[in-house]
Design an enzyme around this catalytic site. Structure first.
Site, mmCIF file in Angstrom:
data_model
loop_
_atom_site.group_PDB
_atom_site.id
_atom_site.type_symbol
_atom_site.label_atom_id
_atom_site.label_comp_id
_atom_site.label_asym_id
_atom_site.label_seq_id
_atom_site.Cartn_x
_atom_site.Cartn_y
_atom_site.Cartn_z
ATOM 1 N N CYS A 1 0.677 -1.441 0.037
ATOM 2 C CA CYS A 1 -0.144 -0.035 0.248
ATOM 3 C C CYS A 1 0.467 1.308 -0.196
ATOM 4 O O CYS A 1 1.824 1.867 0.729
ATOM 5 C CB CYS A 1 -1.250 0.061 1.770
ATOM 6 S SG CYS A 1 -2.210 1.703 1.291
ATOM 7 N N TYR B 1 -5.515 6.824 -8.951
ATOM 8 C CA TYR B 1 -6.277 5.743 -8.716
ATOM 9 C C TYR B 1 -7.788 6.640 -9.356
ATOM 10 O O TYR B 1 -8.930 5.109 -9.973
ATOM 11 C CB TYR B 1 -6.944 5.862 -6.944
ATOM 12 C CG TYR B 1 -6.416 5.074 -6.207
ATOM 13 C CD1 TYR B 1 -6.733 3.457 -5.840
ATOM 14 C CD2 TYR B 1 -4.755 5.297 -6.303
ATOM 15 C CE1 TYR B 1 -5.457 3.098 -5.233
ATOM 16 C CE2 TYR B 1 -3.872 4.179 -5.674
ATOM 17 C CZ TYR B 1 -4.415 3.207 -4.689
ATOM 18 O OH TYR B 1 -3.213 2.457 -4.527
#
Length: 335
Positions: free
Chosen positions: A45, A176
Site C-alpha cells: 500500500c 486511482y
C-alpha cells in the site's frame, strides 16, 4: 457503488478516517509511549509505505513496533497471513478488522492501512494516514534517533502543505481516479490531470533535487510512494499510459535518487506491490494474472542528481540498515 468507491462516473476516495492522534501531551487520550502501540502496514500500500519510510528515517523502530500484513486481502480486511499461524505475534489477531471492531463493534467503513493499534487494549487508535506521519515527526521527537532528519521543518511547512495538496489530488489519488473511472470521459479527465501534474513535477525537479528546500521532507516521501509504483502497476493496470516514469528524465532521476537513499528503497517490496493490485482488483484484472515485468535493474543505476546540490538529511544522518526482521526479501527488491 463498487467496493473501490466509484459511482458510475468519477472515483471518490473515502477520506473519513479515525482522527484520534497520539501526541506528546496525550490530549486525545493517547499519549506517546514507547512499546505501547503497533503500526500495522502492508508493504503493498502506498499510504502505508509512507509510514514505513518515516518510521525508518526517524529511527522509531525500537519504540513503535510494526506488524506487516500480506499483499492481498478479501472484502473484510487485511490479514496477517505472513506470520506464523496467520496471527500477528504481538496483537494475537488474524485480521486487522479485529482491532477496529474491538473499539467500534459496528464499524461501518473500510479497514485500511496504515493503522496504529493500542497493544494493551487491542483497539485501533487511528488510520488517519496523512496526519500519522506528521505526528511521527512532531509528536514523537523524544524517541527520534540521534541524527534524525527534520521532515516537516516549520519554516517550510506552508510550502510543503501546498505541494502536498495538489500532489495528493492529481498524482497520489490521480492514478486511482484513472484506474477506477467508471466512464470514458471521467477516465480521460483524470488522465489529463495526472499527466498535467507529472509534467509540472518534471519541470519543478529539473533544476532542484528535492520538492521543497534542499533536503528530504514529508513532500518527497508522499510523492515517492506513487512514483515507485508507477511503472510496475499504474502505467498498465490503471491505464496511466501516456508514458512511463523511465521516460520522464527529471522524475526518473529523482525517484532513483530517493530509492537509493537509505530508508526509501529498502522499504519497497515490488512483489507485494504487484500481487496486491493485480490480484485484489479483480474487477479491473479478472484473470488475476500478475505481470512478470518490468525489469527493475534500472532503479540502481546512477542518477547524477548530486550535481543539483542539496543534502538528503540536512544536518542529520542516514538511518542504520533495516533490522533483520524487517528486511524486504532480496528476491522482492530491485537487483
Amino acid at each position: 457503488m463498487s467496493e473501490h468507491g466509484y459511482v458510475e462516473d468519477d472515483f471518490a476516495r473515502d477520506t473519513d478516517y479515525i482522527e484520534d492522534r497520539i501526541t506528546a501531551d496525550g490530549r486525545d487520550g493517547w499519549p506517546v509511549e514507547a512499546d505501547r502501540y503497533r503500526l500495522v502496514v502492508s508493504r503493498a500500500c502506498p499510504w502505508a509505505n509512507r509510514a514505513i519510510i518515516v518510521r525508518r528515517l526517524l529511527g522509531l523502530e525500537d519504540v513503535l513496533g510494526m506488524g506487516v500484513c500480506g499483499p492481498t486481502h478479501d472484502e473484510r480486511s487485511w490479514t496477517f497471513d505472513l506470520d506464523l499461524d496467520g496471527r500477528d505475534p504481538v496483537l494475537g489477531i488474524e485480521r486487522l478488522q479485529d482491532a477496529f471492531l474491538a473499539r467500534f463493534p459496528d464499524y461501518p467503513k473500510g479497514i485500511t492501512v496504515p493503522a496504529i493499534v493500542d497493544v494493551p487494549t487491542g483497539k485501533v487508535v487511528t488510520n488517519d494516514f496523512p496526519q500519522m506521519t506528521l505526528d511521527l515527526s512532531l509528536e514523537w521527537t523524544a524517541h527520534h534517533r540521534d541524527g534524525a532528519p527534520s521532515l516537516y521543518p516549520e519554516a517550510l511547512r506552508e510550502e510543503i502543505d501546498e505541494v502536498n495538496a495538489w500532489v495528493y489530488t492529481d498524482v497520489n489519488n490521480g492514478v486511482y481516479r484513472c484506474g477506477f473511472a467508471g466512464r470514458q470521459a471521467s477516465y480521460e479527465r483524470a488522465y489529463d490531470r495526472l499527466f498535467g501534474a507529472l509534467d509540472r513535477l518534471e519541470e519543478r525537479l529539473t533544476d532542484r533535487r528535492y520538492l521543497v528546500g534542499d533536503t528530504i521532507t514529508e513532500a518527497d516521501v508522499r510523492l515517492f510512494t506513487t512514483l515507485v509504483r508507477f511503472d510496475p502497476v499504474y502505467h498498465g493496470h490503471f491505464k496511466a499510459n501516456r508514458n512511463k516514469l523511465v521516460e520522464m528524465p527529471a522524475l526518473w532521476g529523482y525517484a532513483r535518487d530517493l530509492f537509493q537513499t537509505r530508508g526509501f528503497g529498502d522499504t519497497v517490496d515490488f512483489e507485494h506491490i504487484k500481487r496486491h493490485y493485480y490480484v485484489v482488483h479483480s474487477d479491473i484484472n479478472p484473470t488475476r494474472i500478475v505481470p512478470k515485468g518490468p525489469d527493475l535493474a534500472g532503479w540502481l543505476t546512477p542518477h547524477g542528481r548530486e550535481a543539483l546540490g542539496g543534502r538528503p538529511f540536512g544536518d542529520g544522518t542516514p538511518p542504520p540498515a533495516p533490522r533483520k526482521d524487517e528486511r524486504v526479501p532480496s528476491e522482492h527488491r530491485a537487483a
